[in-house]
Structure formats: C-alpha cells, structure tokens
Design a protein around this motif. Structure first.
Motif, short mmCIF file in Angstrom:
data_model
loop_
_atom_site.label_atom_id
_atom_site.label_comp_id
_atom_site.label_asym_id
_atom_site.label_seq_id
_atom_site.Cartn_x
_atom_site.Cartn_y
_atom_site.Cartn_z
N CYS A 264 -67.79 -85.18 26.73
CA CYS A 264 -66.92 -85.26 25.56
C CYS A 264 -66.41 -83.86 25.26
N ILE A 265 -65.10 -83.71 25.28
CA ILE A 265 -64.47 -82.41 25.01
C ILE A 265 -63.96 -82.43 23.57
N ILE A 266 -64.42 -81.46 22.80
CA ILE A 266 -64.00 -81.34 21.40
C ILE A 266 -63.37 -79.95 21.26
N TRP A 267 -62.14 -79.92 20.78
CA TRP A 267 -61.46 -78.64 20.77
C TRP A 267 -60.60 -78.46 19.52
N GLY A 268 -60.44 -77.20 19.15
CA GLY A 268 -59.50 -76.81 18.12
C GLY A 268 -58.92 -75.47 18.51
N SER A 269 -57.66 -75.26 18.19
CA SER A 269 -57.00 -74.02 18.59
C SER A 269 -56.00 -73.63 17.51
N MET A 270 -56.01 -72.37 17.11
CA MET A 270 -55.12 -71.92 16.05
C MET A 270 -53.71 -71.63 16.56
N TYR A 271 -53.63 -70.93 17.69
CA TYR A 271 -52.33 -70.52 18.21
C TYR A 271 -52.13 -70.86 19.68
N GLY A 272 -53.05 -71.64 20.25
CA GLY A 272 -52.88 -72.10 21.62
C GLY A 272 -53.66 -71.33 22.66
N TYR A 273 -54.30 -70.22 22.27
CA TYR A 273 -55.00 -69.42 23.28
C TYR A 273 -56.31 -70.08 23.72
N THR A 274 -57.04 -70.68 22.79
CA THR A 274 -58.24 -71.43 23.17
C THR A 274 -57.86 -72.65 23.99
N LYS A 275 -56.76 -73.30 23.62
CA LYS A 275 -56.31 -74.47 24.37
C LYS A 275 -56.00 -74.11 25.82
N GLY A 277 -57.35 -71.78 27.60
CA GLY A 277 -58.62 -71.63 28.30
C GLY A 277 -59.28 -72.96 28.58
N LEU A 278 -59.14 -73.89 27.65
CA LEU A 278 -59.72 -75.22 27.84
C LEU A 278 -59.09 -75.93 29.03
N GLU A 279 -57.83 -75.74 29.26
CA GLU A 279 -57.17 -76.39 30.39
C GLU A 279 -57.80 -75.97 31.71
N ALA A 280 -58.25 -74.72 31.77
CA ALA A 280 -58.94 -74.27 32.99
C ALA A 280 -60.30 -74.95 33.12
N VAL A 281 -61.01 -75.11 32.01
CA VAL A 281 -62.29 -75.82 32.03
C VAL A 281 -62.11 -77.25 32.50
N ILE A 282 -61.07 -77.91 31.99
CA ILE A 282 -60.81 -79.30 32.38
C ILE A 282 -60.52 -79.40 33.87
N ALA A 283 -59.80 -78.41 34.40
CA ALA A 283 -59.53 -78.41 35.84
C ALA A 283 -60.84 -78.37 36.64
N GLY A 284 -61.81 -77.62 36.15
CA GLY A 284 -63.10 -77.57 36.81
C GLY A 284 -63.85 -78.88 36.72
N ILE A 285 -63.79 -79.52 35.56
CA ILE A 285 -64.44 -80.82 35.39
C ILE A 285 -63.81 -81.87 36.30
N GLU A 286 -62.49 -81.86 36.35
CA GLU A 286 -61.78 -82.83 37.18
C GLU A 286 -62.07 -82.62 38.67
N ALA A 287 -62.29 -81.36 39.05
CA ALA A 287 -62.61 -81.08 40.45
C ALA A 287 -63.93 -81.73 40.86
N GLU A 288 -64.83 -81.91 39.88
CA GLU A 288 -66.12 -82.55 40.16
C GLU A 288 -66.08 -84.06 39.91
#
Length: 405
Positions: A264-275, A277-288
């Motif tokens: 379960c991915i739970i995220w919040g981002s003020m100006y898009g910078y955390t978002k 970074g999250l996209e890279a994490v999701i790419a890693g999850i999807e690879a597995e």
C-alpha cells in the motif's frame, strides 16, 4: 419493505441509512450502511438490538415490525448486545412507549443503560451461560464477547434455529435494500461487500483484534447456521465465510494470519518533488511484479487508506518535511495506524525537504513501537538527482522483495 424470516419465529428488520455522510462521525459511507435488529417470538417476544432515529430508521423499523406481526409496544424483552448509540439511542423513546419491556444486557451494558441513558428500572444483567426462555421451546443464550468493540459487548444465540446475533462482529458497510441474505447476492456484489467489510473492520474493529480471536474461539462450540450481525449481510447459506474472513482480518495485526503480499503506497507532496521520487520507487516495485494500491493524502479519506494498508504486508510512506516535522496529513495517518495497531509491516519511507529536514526523525520516533521491518529511508533536498532516483528505485525493489518472501 417487509421483515425477513430467518427461521420460523425469527425475523430480521433493518433500516438502510443512505443520506448520512459519515459513520461514527468519522468514516465516510458513500454506499450507506444498514442498522439490523431481530425479532424472536416464543410465547413472548424479544427484540434483539435497537437503533437510533437516523435517516428514517425508526419508520423503516415500524413498517417491518408490522409485517412480522408485532410492534414496539408489544415487545416483552429488549436484548442489547452492544450499547453504542447506533444500536440503542431510540431506547429512551421506546421506554416511554413500552414501559413494561424488560431490558437485558451484560453488567457493563446495564450500567450504561442506567448512566448513559438514565433508565434506572426494568433491567436485568446477564452473563455467559445465562439464558432467556421465551416459551414455546424458544430459549436465547448469552455469551459475553468483551471489546468487540466496547467492553460491554455480548452475543445472543438461538440454539433452536442455530442463529447467532453478533451485533458489530461480522458487520460491514453498505446498504442492502430488499435483499438481506448472502445467497441473494451475486459474486460481483459479494466482492463489493467484502471490501466494505474490510474497510469496516479496519476502521472500527481492528484495535480489538485480539478480542475478536478470543470470541471466535469461544463460538466454536456452537452450531452456527446463520450469522446475523447488526450491519450488513445476514449469512444463512455460508456463515463460515464471514467467520473465516474476520479470523483473517484479526490475524493481520496479531500475527495469527499473514498479511497479503502486496504494498500500500500512501503519499503526499507539496510541490511535486516527493511525488517525482515516488515514481522511481514504484518503478522498482513494478520491476518485482508485486501488486500495489496507491492513495494520496489528504485527498483520499483515511478510511480507505486504512482498509488497503491494513491488509498489505508492505507500506510505502512518501511525504515531505513540513515545518521541521512530518507532512500533517501523513502524521494523521500514522496516528491512526498506532490507534489501530498496524504492527508487523515492511515499510519504506521517502521524502524531500526544502530548507531543512526533520520528517525522518519524527517518523522514526513515531513508528518505533510498531514493530515494522524498515527498508532504509531516502531523503533529498528539492529536486531529486539521478543518483537519488536510482537509489529510490532500488529501495522500491528491496521492499518488494521483502514482501514476496
């Protein structure tokens, strides 16, 4: 809408609550919720659990009581399995209309009748092993099941018909309409109610999972042919389905059943910078090839976050630093995780910061008691570099591998 006969002399009545925005003043119910009560007839008549006057509930009850050949005024006994106001608030008016009806509950339940509703007389305490003989071979038995989810809770059992009146245990969100039994719904509809029962459990019952397990063990000695809860479907064809489901739910945060191998991915981002970074994490999850759900806060209500996070073995918590601390909507989610005992997860926390960090420190302090297995968190200032993104993807893969184990 008519009362529904469960077995001869035993009827379900219910109110569909459609216009209310939230349950308990907290949890959104876009698909509504039911309030279920039950009539049991022998030579005398018992009403098991009540309701509050909410969105026309009492008018719905009265119409169905009539079709069952009774009324509030004709009730001899009111059995209260649980004293939360959605099951009891009409009791003051009922006592005015029917002062002769005796009220039965556990000792703690009777104390609430006296102190909460200010009703001092016509009360009977019952405990595990006690029974109520309605005549004509109809005997109701009582079983204390404390902390599902208030301390006074009990269940009532009709041995003649094998019906267990379980109040909030085995409940669900969602209205029912003219159908109330499990064998009246399609597989697609059952999938909907299964999700709503998980959301109901994670929102309301999960704090008390250890007590759910104890209650399930206690009920093994009973021949349960029908499970009749106070919210949601009445299970007459496959009562084991909802019992097994609750056993699984209780196991998610007590260690007696494994969580689902998903994230379960739970995220919040003020100006898009955390978002970003999250996209890279999701790419890693999807690879597995690990399945995941994703919720943005505060846009997604915590009720829905809790449901997916509760069953998932893995969590990604993505949030920026906000005024030296955690992003406030995420702090609220973690507060709920603590209240609901979301233990034993595999977790990754990531996030950006502006002029200074701080979220990481507060986050680690908050989760210290959760017994989570944490993948090393990743923080960065402002825009994530290529090296940051590569590391984030690798952390996503690492979490996914842990979940698959």
């Amino acid at each position: 809408m008519n009362a529904h006969e469960i077995t001869p002399g035993v009827f379900a009545i219910h109110a569909d609550i459609k216009s209310a925005a939230r349950f308990e003043g907290i949890w959104p119910i876009p698909h509504g919720v039911t309030l279920n009560s039950y009539i049991v007839k022998g030579e005398k008549t018992a009403l098991i659990d009540l309701a509050k006057d909410w969105s026309g509930s009492i008018e719905q009850y009265e119409r169905q009581l009539e079709t069952a050949g009774t009324s509030f005024e004709a009730i001899d006994y009111l059995i209260l399995n649980h004293l939360e106001p959605d099951h009891t608030a009409f009791i003051v008016e009922l006592r005015k209309r029917n002062p002769k009806a005796e009220i039965l509950s556990t000792p703690k339940g009777i104390a609430l009748v006296k102190n909460f509703f200010k009703i001092p007389e016509g009360l009977r305490e019952v405990k595990t092993g006690d029974s109520l003989d309605l005549g004509a071979g109809r005997v109701l038995e009582f079983f204390e099941t404390p902390n599902i989810h208030w301390p006074e809770t009990m269940m009532t059992y009709d041995r003649a018909g094998g019906t267990l009146f379980s109040c909030d245990a085995f409940g669900s969100y969602g209205t029912l309409g003219d159908r109330v039994f499990d064998d009246e719904f399609t597989a697609e509809e059952h999938a909907f109610y299964e999700h709503e029962s998980l959301r109901y459990y994670s929102n309301i019952v999960s704090s008390f999972s250890a007590f759910v397990t104890k209650a399930l063990d206690k009920l093994k000695a009973l021949e349960v042919k029908t499970v009749a809860p106070s919210h949601g479907i009445i299970w007459r064809k496959n009562p084991k389905t909802i019992c097994d489901r609750y056993a699984k739910y209780a196991g998610y945060n007590t260690g007696t059943a494994p969580c689902e191998k998903e994230i379960c991915i739970i995220w919040g981002s003020m100006y898009g910078y955390t978002k970003a970074g999250l996209e890279a994490v999701i790419a890693g999850i999807e690879a597995e090839k690990v399945p995941y759900t994703i919720h943005q806060v505060p846009d997604t209500d915590a009720s829905f976050v809790l449901a997916d996070a509760y069953k998932a073995a893995g969590l990604v918590i993505a949030m920026p630093t906000y005024e030296y601390k955690m992003f406030p909507p995420m702090a609220h989610i973690l507060d709920l995780f603590e209240r609901k005992h979301f233990t034993g997860k595999k977790a990754l926390r990531i996030g950006s910061w502006g002029w200074v960090g701080g979220a990481k420190k507060e986050y680690e302090e908050r989760i210290a008691a959760f017994k989570w297995t944490s993948v090393e968190s990743v923080e960065w200032q402002g825009v994530a570099s290529e090296a940051d993104l590569a590391l984030l993807k690798e952390r996503g893969r690492e979490l996914a591998k842990l979940v698959k184990e």
